[in-house]
Design an enzyme around this catalytic site. Structure first.
Site, PDB file in Angstrom:
ATOM      1  N   GLY A   1     -25.928  -3.209 -27.527  1.00  0.00           N
ATOM      2  CA  GLY A   1     -26.891  -2.554 -28.465  1.00  0.00           C
ATOM      3  C   GLY A   1     -28.023  -1.865 -27.789  1.00  0.00           C
ATOM      4  O   GLY A   1     -28.132  -1.794 -26.627  1.00  0.00           O
TER       5      GLY A   1
ATOM      6  N   ASP B   1     -21.779  -8.160 -34.707  1.00  0.00           N
ATOM      7  CA  ASP B   1     -20.557  -7.434 -34.948  1.00  0.00           C
ATOM      8  C   ASP B   1     -19.449  -8.108 -34.908  1.00  0.00           C
ATOM      9  O   ASP B   1     -18.319  -7.836 -35.431  1.00  0.00           O
ATOM     10  CB  ASP B   1     -20.593  -6.246 -34.074  1.00  0.00           C
ATOM     11  CG  ASP B   1     -21.913  -5.057 -34.381  1.00  0.00           C
ATOM     12  OD1 ASP B   1     -22.365  -5.360 -35.601  1.00  0.00           O
ATOM     13  OD2 ASP B   1     -22.133  -4.436 -33.622  1.00  0.00           O
TER      14      ASP B   1
ATOM     15  N   ALA C   1     -27.476   1.809 -39.502  1.00  0.00           N
ATOM     16  CA  ALA C   1     -28.229   1.813 -40.878  1.00  0.00           C
ATOM     17  C   ALA C   1     -29.443   0.610 -40.861  1.00  0.00           C
ATOM     18  O   ALA C   1     -29.239  -0.246 -40.075  1.00  0.00           O
ATOM     19  CB  ALA C   1     -27.555   1.877 -41.900  1.00  0.00           C
TER      20      ALA C   1
ATOM     21  N   THR D   1     -31.211  -3.059 -27.331  1.00  0.00           N
ATOM     22  CA  THR D   1     -32.052  -3.869 -26.197  1.00  0.00           C
ATOM     23  C   THR D   1     -31.247  -3.748 -24.865  1.00  0.00           C
ATOM     24  O   THR D   1     -31.937  -3.706 -23.648  1.00  0.00           O
ATOM     25  CB  THR D   1     -31.990  -5.034 -26.740  1.00  0.00           C
ATOM     26  OG1 THR D   1     -32.732  -5.232 -27.918  1.00  0.00           O
ATOM     27  CG2 THR D   1     -32.755  -6.179 -25.783  1.00  0.00           C
TER      28      THR D   1
ATOM     29  N   GLU E   1       1.247   4.005   1.834  1.00  0.00           N
ATOM     30  CA  GLU E   1       1.870   4.085   3.202  1.00  0.00           C
ATOM     31  C   GLU E   1       3.142   3.315   3.394  1.00  0.00           C
ATOM     32  O   GLU E   1       4.206   3.904   3.822  1.00  0.00           O
ATOM     33  CB  GLU E   1       1.049   3.906   4.418  1.00  0.00           C
ATOM     34  CG  GLU E   1      -0.142   5.006   4.215  1.00  0.00           C
ATOM     35  CD  GLU E   1      -1.463   4.295   3.725  1.00  0.00           C
ATOM     36  OE1 GLU E   1      -2.574   4.201   4.369  1.00  0.00           O
ATOM     37  OE2 GLU E   1      -1.479   3.365   2.632  1.00  0.00           O
TER      38      GLU E   1
ATOM     39  N   HIS F   1       0.951  -1.102  -0.081  1.00  0.00           N
ATOM     40  CA  HIS F   1       0.001   0.180   0.154  1.00  0.00           C
ATOM     41  C   HIS F   1       0.908   1.236   0.011  1.00  0.00           C
ATOM     42  O   HIS F   1       2.096   1.279   0.521  1.00  0.00           O
ATOM     43  CB  HIS F   1      -0.899  -0.074   1.350  1.00  0.00           C
ATOM     44  CG  HIS F   1      -1.823  -1.145   1.102  1.00  0.00           C
ATOM     45  ND1 HIS F   1      -2.987  -1.031   2.124  1.00  0.00           N
ATOM     46  CD2 HIS F   1      -2.153  -2.010   0.178  1.00  0.00           C
ATOM     47  CE1 HIS F   1      -4.034  -1.873   1.538  1.00  0.00           C
ATOM     48  NE2 HIS F   1      -3.298  -2.472   0.718  1.00  0.00           N
TER      49      HIS F   1
ATOM     50  N   SER G   1     -22.864  -0.239 -38.952  1.00  0.00           N
ATOM     51  CA  SER G   1     -22.746   0.877 -37.818  1.00  0.00           C
ATOM     52  C   SER G   1     -21.293   1.375 -37.839  1.00  0.00           C
ATOM     53  O   SER G   1     -21.223   2.387 -37.173  1.00  0.00           O
ATOM     54  CB  SER G   1     -23.242   0.220 -36.411  1.00  0.00           C
ATOM     55  OG  SER G   1     -22.377  -0.704 -36.225  1.00  0.00           O
TER      56      SER G   1
ATOM     57  N   CYS H   1      -2.023  -1.029   7.371  1.00  0.00           N
ATOM     58  CA  CYS H   1      -1.461   0.181   7.126  1.00  0.00           C
ATOM     59  C   CYS H   1      -1.160   1.008   8.613  1.00  0.00           C
ATOM     60  O   CYS H   1      -0.361   1.564   8.924  1.00  0.00           O
ATOM     61  CB  CYS H   1      -1.815   1.446   6.045  1.00  0.00           C
ATOM     62  SG  CYS H   1      -1.671   0.129   4.355  1.00  0.00           S
TER      63      CYS H   1
END
Length: 346
Positions: free
Chosen positions: A273, A204, A167, A275, A57, A55, A172, A89
């Site tokens: 998309g 796609d 389209a 939906t 610290e 971390h 697209s 820490c």
């Protein structure tokens, strides 16, 4: 108690360290720490480099060594008070002999909280809330996920001026300009999940990766997720690209987010998309929208979002515009609208 100019400057530096680019996204917050000596001079600094690493610290204390005794630790998040992959820490700060701790944001995680009280009980001066809004901004998704027990959801879509995302023949690519697509990859990289529906994958076949300015995949890729009950071909490109991908067999947005949160994910980039977008909107599970509006018309084709069940204008879902940016020039220009569901945002 009040902070000194040196402590304020140290906090600004710690916030910069917390936001260091290139740190792998994960379930942990981004944290920076600066150690000051009794005269207010910086003696060491550190930041968290990802899950399983020291971390902030501890990194700063290690760099300082014995010089940490009597120092002031300036840190962007309340020091943790629990044992995870690394130790608390709080114990490290007490053992190092620091005199004072100044931090920005209180830890919202109930498992890790209580650091300030433990430090005070050990006789260490504590100042809380210094530049807290900036610290919360750096860890906005992580903070939201902890406080709401689900990932923060950003929905991104590209649309024509007449609200079309594809389209009439289903094509697209590309509605938005090249500069807008590069901008999208920059914003994608801030998330740890890229989420689409099965329809997007089947139609796609996207890679769904984060790519750099020369169109090459970056080193640290978000988890790619496809959700839905339809089968997804094993040879889909989403499974071939670098990084990890998985299929969540569910149509329920809340269920998907619950599964992702159980895996430590904090920020979902929703790029499905119409939906899938409608399902998340109807469930009230979209927290931010990036709408890329191109100066074009299609006249027909897919709407940017599916049926929301709204039949009258008085029931419309109204969002609040936070920012409008023009990306690119001329016919290639795209307007990016940043919207939040409330005036306050996050």
């Amino acid at each position: 108690m009040t902070t000194t100019p040196a402590e304020q400057a140290a906090m600004r530096r710690a916030l910069t360290l917390a936001a260091t680019p290139g740190v792998p996204l994960g379930p942990n917050p981004r944290v920076g720490c600066v150690l000051l000596d009794a005269e207010g001079v910086e003696i060491a600094e550190g930041f968290h480099r990802g899950a399983g690493t020291p971390h902030a610290e501890v990194a700063a204390l290690t760099e300082a060594g014995e010089a940490a005794r009597g120092a002031t630790a300036v840190v962007t998040l309340e020091p943790c008070n629990h044992t995870g992959r690394t130790g608390p820490c709080v114990e490290a700060l007490i053992a190092a002999g620091v005199r004072r701790v100044v931090f920005a944001q209180r830890d919202p995680n109930p498992e890790a909280a209580g650091g300030a009280a433990a430090l005070t009980a050990a006789g260490i001066e504590v100042e809380a809330g210094v530049m807290e809004p900036v610290a919360r901004g750096i860890n906005r998704a992580w903070t939201f996920a902890v406080e709401n027990e689900r990932p923060f959801v950003t929905w991104k879509f590209a649309t024509t001026l007449d609200g079309r995302s594809a389209a009439a023949d289903g094509t697209s690519r590309w509605i938005s300009g090249a500069d807008a697509r590069r901008d999208t990859h920059t914003l994608r990289a801030e998330c740890d999940v890229l989420l689409v529906g099965t329809g997007t994958v089947l139609i796609d076949d996207p890679q769904l990766t984060v790519r750099d300015e020369v169109d090459e995949p970056v080193e640290h890729q978000p988890l790619r997720v496809v959700m839905g009950e339809r089968d997804v071909p094993a040879d889909s490109r989403i499974f071939d690209a670098p990084g990890e991908a998985k299929h969540l067999v569910t149509r329920d947005p809340a269920n998907a987010l619950r599964q992702l949160r159980d895996q430590g994910r904090v920020h979902v980039w929703l790029e499905g998309g119409p939906t899938l977008a409608a399902a998340f909107l109807k469930a009230g599970l979209v927290d931010e929208i990036y709408a890329y509006v191109a100066p074009t018309f299609l006249g027909a084709g897919l709407n940017a979002v599916g049926d929301l069940g709204i039949t009258t204008v008085t029931d419309q879902l109204r969002w609040h515009l936070k920012r409008a940016s023009v990306i690119g020039t001329g016919a290639d220009a795209t307007v990016r609208l940043t919207l939040h569901p409330s005036k306050e945002g996050i």
